[in-house]
Each structure stands twice: as C-alpha cells, then as structure tokens.
Design a protein around this motif. Structure first.
Motif, PDB file in Angstrom:
ATOM      1  N   CYS A  37       0.850  -1.185   0.000  1.00  0.00           N
ATOM      2  CA  CYS A  37       0.000   0.000   0.000  1.00  0.00           C
ATOM      3  C   CYS A  37       0.888   1.238   0.000  1.00  0.00           C
ATOM      4  O   CYS A  37       1.838   1.327   0.782  1.00  0.00           O
ATOM      5  CB  CYS A  37      -0.912   0.008   1.222  1.00  0.00           C
ATOM      6  SG  CYS A  37      -1.979   1.454   1.312  1.00  0.00           S
ATOM      7  N   VAL A  45      -2.779  -4.729   0.153  1.00  0.00           N
ATOM      8  CA  VAL A  45      -3.669  -4.417  -0.974  1.00  0.00           C
ATOM      9  C   VAL A  45      -4.033  -5.715  -1.679  1.00  0.00           C
ATOM     10  O   VAL A  45      -3.163  -6.467  -2.108  1.00  0.00           O
ATOM     11  CB  VAL A  45      -2.999  -3.433  -1.963  1.00  0.00           C
ATOM     12  CG1 VAL A  45      -3.893  -3.173  -3.158  1.00  0.00           C
ATOM     13  CG2 VAL A  45      -2.657  -2.124  -1.256  1.00  0.00           C
ATOM     14  N   ARG A  46      -5.330  -5.971  -1.784  1.00  0.00           N
ATOM     15  CA  ARG A  46      -5.815  -7.212  -2.391  1.00  0.00           C
ATOM     16  C   ARG A  46      -6.946  -6.903  -3.365  1.00  0.00           C
ATOM     17  O   ARG A  46      -7.593  -5.862  -3.277  1.00  0.00           O
ATOM     18  CB  ARG A  46      -6.300  -8.171  -1.321  1.00  0.00           C
ATOM     19  CG  ARG A  46      -7.426  -7.565  -0.525  1.00  0.00           C
ATOM     20  CD  ARG A  46      -7.748  -8.365   0.680  1.00  0.00           C
ATOM     21  NE  ARG A  46      -8.726  -7.634   1.468  1.00  0.00           N
ATOM     22  CZ  ARG A  46      -9.309  -8.100   2.519  1.00  0.00           C
ATOM     23  NH1 ARG A  46      -9.021  -9.301   2.942  1.00  0.00           N
ATOM     24  NH2 ARG A  46     -10.182  -7.393   3.177  1.00  0.00           N
ATOM     25  N   TRP A  68      -8.949  -2.955  -6.508  1.00  0.00           N
ATOM     26  CA  TRP A  68      -8.079  -3.424  -5.438  1.00  0.00           C
ATOM     27  C   TRP A  68      -8.193  -2.420  -4.297  1.00  0.00           C
ATOM     28  O   TRP A  68      -8.368  -1.231  -4.532  1.00  0.00           O
ATOM     29  CB  TRP A  68      -6.632  -3.485  -5.917  1.00  0.00           C
ATOM     30  CG  TRP A  68      -6.383  -4.478  -7.003  1.00  0.00           C
ATOM     31  CD1 TRP A  68      -6.870  -4.451  -8.272  1.00  0.00           C
ATOM     32  CD2 TRP A  68      -5.588  -5.649  -6.920  1.00  0.00           C
ATOM     33  NE1 TRP A  68      -6.432  -5.535  -8.985  1.00  0.00           N
ATOM     34  CE2 TRP A  68      -5.626  -6.280  -8.179  1.00  0.00           C
ATOM     35  CE3 TRP A  68      -4.838  -6.219  -5.901  1.00  0.00           C
ATOM     36  CZ2 TRP A  68      -4.950  -7.458  -8.431  1.00  0.00           C
ATOM     37  CZ3 TRP A  68      -4.150  -7.389  -6.165  1.00  0.00           C
ATOM     38  CH2 TRP A  68      -4.211  -8.000  -7.421  1.00  0.00           C
ATOM     39  N   ALA A  69      -8.083  -2.896  -3.052  1.00  0.00           N
ATOM     40  CA  ALA A  69      -8.161  -2.004  -1.904  1.00  0.00           C
ATOM     41  C   ALA A  69      -7.289  -2.531  -0.776  1.00  0.00           C
ATOM     42  O   ALA A  69      -7.119  -3.742  -0.620  1.00  0.00           O
ATOM     43  CB  ALA A  69      -9.596  -1.860  -1.428  1.00  0.00           C
ATOM     44  N   CYS A  70      -6.768  -1.598   0.004  1.00  0.00           N
ATOM     45  CA  CYS A  70      -5.960  -1.953   1.168  1.00  0.00           C
ATOM     46  C   CYS A  70      -6.896  -2.427   2.281  1.00  0.00           C
ATOM     47  O   CYS A  70      -7.915  -1.795   2.561  1.00  0.00           O
ATOM     48  CB  CYS A  70      -5.155  -0.745   1.628  1.00  0.00           C
ATOM     49  SG  CYS A  70      -4.151  -1.072   3.098  1.00  0.00           S
ATOM     50  N   THR A  76      -8.312   2.710  -2.410  1.00  0.00           N
ATOM     51  CA  THR A  76      -8.771   1.934  -3.557  1.00  0.00           C
ATOM     52  C   THR A  76      -7.900   2.221  -4.776  1.00  0.00           C
ATOM     53  O   THR A  76      -7.508   3.359  -5.011  1.00  0.00           O
ATOM     54  CB  THR A  76     -10.235   2.283  -3.869  1.00  0.00           C
ATOM     55  OG1 THR A  76     -11.008   2.058  -2.699  1.00  0.00           O
ATOM     56  CG2 THR A  76     -10.766   1.429  -4.994  1.00  0.00           C
ATOM     57  N   LYS A  77      -7.602   1.153  -5.535  1.00  0.00           N
ATOM     58  CA  LYS A  77      -6.829   1.262  -6.773  1.00  0.00           C
ATOM     59  C   LYS A  77      -7.599   0.551  -7.880  1.00  0.00           C
ATOM     60  O   LYS A  77      -8.355  -0.377  -7.607  1.00  0.00           O
ATOM     61  CB  LYS A  77      -5.463   0.598  -6.607  1.00  0.00           C
ATOM     62  CG  LYS A  77      -4.602   1.185  -5.529  1.00  0.00           C
ATOM     63  CD  LYS A  77      -3.368   0.348  -5.309  1.00  0.00           C
ATOM     64  CE  LYS A  77      -2.317   0.760  -6.293  1.00  0.00           C
ATOM     65  NZ  LYS A  77      -0.999   0.216  -6.020  1.00  0.00           N
TER      66      LYS A  77
END
Length: 100
Positions: A37, A45-46, A68-70, A76-77
């Motif tokens: 992250c 981050v998954r 994806w988010a931590c 959020t990515k």
C-alpha cells in the motif's frame, strides 16, 4: 486478515510467484496476490471480488475494472484495463501512465 470474498474466511500465505506473495482463504479457497500500500506502507492491498466492484461499474465505464483495496486503510486502486499492469489515477480514466 479476513477474506474479502467470504464472511468467515481467514487469509494465509499459500505460495510465492517470483517476488509476489499469493494468499488464499482457508474457507473458500480464493487466491489473491497482496501488494504494498502506498499510503500505510504495508503489504495489504488485495483484489476485491466482482460483487463488491459492481458498485464501481455504475460510476465507471461499466467495463468490469479490477478493483483493489488496502485491507487496513481502505485506499482503492483500479487496474488498467488495457495493459493489466499499470494503475489508473481515477476510475474515470481510460488508460494508465504506461499506456499513454
């Protein structure tokens, strides 16, 4: 860490793929790499499941972006839909910096 795909599962380190850690759920068996992250500097981050990313499809182009988010700080990515390696700055972007 709790699984993002099922309510009762816990994630454990299953294997390594090169330098990436692949984690799996002990209940549903879903696998996801964990990434670092940028905000909290932890490897948390998954990838979120498609049902949780469906909410983003309404505000984005509806192309089924990988979200994806931590797990800790919830940053959020969004994975670039073109190259699948870079990251979008916002869900409204078409391409990442690598593709431009």
């Amino acid at each position: 860490m709790q699984c993002a795909h099922c309510p009762s599962g816990r994630m454990y380190l299953r294997r390594y793929e090169g330098s990436r850690e692949i984690w799996a759920c002990d209940t549903c068996g879903t696998e996801t790499p964990l990434l670092d992250c940028e905000r909290c500097e932890r490897r948390r981050v998954r990838r979120l499941p498609s049902d949780k990313s469906a909410a983003f499809a309404e505000i984005t182009r509806g192309e089924g972006l990988e979200v994806w988010a931590c797990a800790d700080c919830r940053v959020t990515k969004w994975r670039c839909p073109r190259c699948r390696r870079g990251w979008l700055q916002s869900p409204m972007d078409q391409y990442c910096d690598r593709c431009r």
